[in-house]
Write an enzyme that holds these catalytic residues in place. Structure first.
Site, short mmCIF file in Angstrom:
data_model
loop_
_atom_site.label_atom_id
_atom_site.label_comp_id
_atom_site.label_asym_id
_atom_site.label_seq_id
_atom_site.Cartn_x
_atom_site.Cartn_y
_atom_site.Cartn_z
N ALA A 251 0.80 -1.24 0.00
CA ALA A 251 0.00 0.00 0.00
C ALA A 251 0.83 1.28 0.00
O ALA A 251 0.26 2.38 0.10
CB ALA A 251 -1.01 0.04 1.15
N ALA A 252 2.16 1.16 -0.15
CA ALA A 252 2.97 2.39 -0.21
C ALA A 252 2.59 3.21 -1.45
O ALA A 252 2.40 4.43 -1.36
CB ALA A 252 4.45 2.03 -0.27
N GLY A 253 2.46 2.53 -2.59
CA GLY A 253 2.07 3.22 -3.82
C GLY A 253 0.65 3.80 -3.71
O GLY A 253 0.38 4.90 -4.19
N ASP A 254 -0.23 3.06 -3.07
CA ASP A 254 -1.61 3.55 -2.90
C ASP A 254 -1.65 4.78 -2.00
O ASP A 254 -2.39 5.73 -2.25
CB ASP A 254 -2.50 2.44 -2.29
O1 RIB Z 1 -1.53 -2.17 -3.45
C1 RIB Z 1 -1.74 -3.03 -2.36
C2 RIB Z 1 -3.01 -3.80 -2.55
O2 RIB Z 1 -2.89 -4.62 -3.71
C3 RIB Z 1 -3.35 -4.75 -1.43
O3 RIB Z 1 -4.10 -4.15 -0.40
C4 RIB Z 1 -4.06 -5.89 -2.13
O4 RIB Z 1 -5.43 -5.94 -1.86
C5 RIB Z 1 -3.80 -5.69 -3.62
O5 RIB Z 1 -4.92 -5.27 -4.28
#
Ligand code: RIB
Length: 306
Positions: A251-254
């Site tokens: 989730a760093a990119g998110d």
């Molecule tokens: O970018 C991280 C996410 O990628 C995770 O939370 C997982 O669900 C996948 O979709």
């Protein structure tokens, strides 16, 4: 005034398997630990935007199951408007299985489920939110035809569109043409342009290739090194990342995308400051375990910036 951000994307329940290493074919290994948490690229980006101060709405789909209820509640806990989430009785909520080794490296398997069945109809459920948005953001864990529909509505409403082409996949040319800003990592960028990202000159070459495909603004994230940007009005630079000890990069990119969309001005005049804020946010995420639970609040990001 807070940015209004609409995210079209995936909702997954993540199962995190903490392992010494990924087993070889035919090998059985004990896990160090197992846990689950809310995730999905779309949902993580929405929570990152909301925690960083944006007024955030979500468009997506879950199954009619406990996982779906859990995902909707998780977004509501962060004041994300979930009225654009459809509950589909014909499929299960998305899920992901994250293998996390002792060096903080992850490998992820995703079951798309209800995410894969998002269509233009679900997008139109969120049309009202898109009408008032500053930014409409999407990724590749929901169908590209739905993304095209959302971006068309965004354009009609005068909102800026941000495409995060992750995970890497073939891309419909129409979607690129509708994207105001594309934010790939270095691998995704190279797979779309055919130009490997090695140095600033190659990043400029990637920006030129995207421009030929109709995209005027490019941000390439380069893991722990930083992020490159190139804008329509001729500005470009590399913004270095903050040095921290990463224990889980999930989730760093998110976090980066969500935090960026919460701060960026629609004329991109503050792009460098917004990128610095986004890098600070993801530098906190990588120091914590799990996807959604690891995403920082605005107060945490500001405290870390002092
Ligand atoms: O970018 C991280 C996410 O990628 C995770 O939370 C997982 O669900 C996948 O979709």
């Amino acid at each position: 005034m807070a940015n209004k951000v609409v995210i079209l994307g995936s909702l997954n329940v993540d199962t995190i398997l903490r392992i010494k290493r990924v087993p070889q074919p035919g090998e059985t290994l004990q896990m160090n630990d197992r846990s689950s948490a809310a995730g999905g690229k779309g949902a993580n980006q929405a929570v990152a935007a909301a925690r960083a101060g944006a007024e955030t709405s979500f468009i997506g789909q879950v199954g009619n199951d406990d996982a779906g209820k859990f995902m909707i509640e998780s977004l509501k806990d962060d004041q994300v408007d979930t009225s654009g989430i459809n509950v589909d009785s014909g499929s299960g909520t998305g899920s992901a299985y994250i293998f996390l080794d002792e060096n903080g490296q992850n490998s992820i398997l995703v079951y798309g489920g209800a995410n894969q069945k998002v269509t233009a109809t679900e997008v139109h459920n969120g049309a009202e939110q898109i009408k008032h948005a500053d930014f409409v953001v999407t990724q590749f864990e929901t169908p590209q035809l739905a993304a095209i529909e959302a971006f068309k509505l965004a354009k009609e409403a005068g909102a800026m569109t941000i495409l995060n082409p992750a995970p890497a996949s073939e891309m419909l040319p129409e979607l690129l043409e509708l994207s105001d800003i594309v934010v790939p990592n270095e691998t995704e960028s190279a797979s779309l342009t055919g130009i490997e990202v090695t140095d600033e000159a190659s990043m400029m070459a990637n920006a030129a290739a995207f421009e030929k495909m109709g995209v005027k603004n490019l941000i390439i994230t380069v893991g722990s090194k930083g992020a490159f940007y190139s804008t329509e009005d001729g500005r470009h630079d590399f913004v270095p990342a903050f040095k921290v000890k990463a224990i889980d990069t999930t989730a760093a990119g998110d976090t980066f995308i969500g935090a960026l969309s919460s701060q960026l001005k629609t004329d991109l005049s503050n792009i460098k400051e917004a990128l610095t804020f986004a890098q600070r946010a993801s530098s906190i995420t990588v120091q914590r375990l799990g996807a959604m639970p690891s995403i920082p609040t605005k107060a945490e990001i500001e405290a870390a910036s002092k």
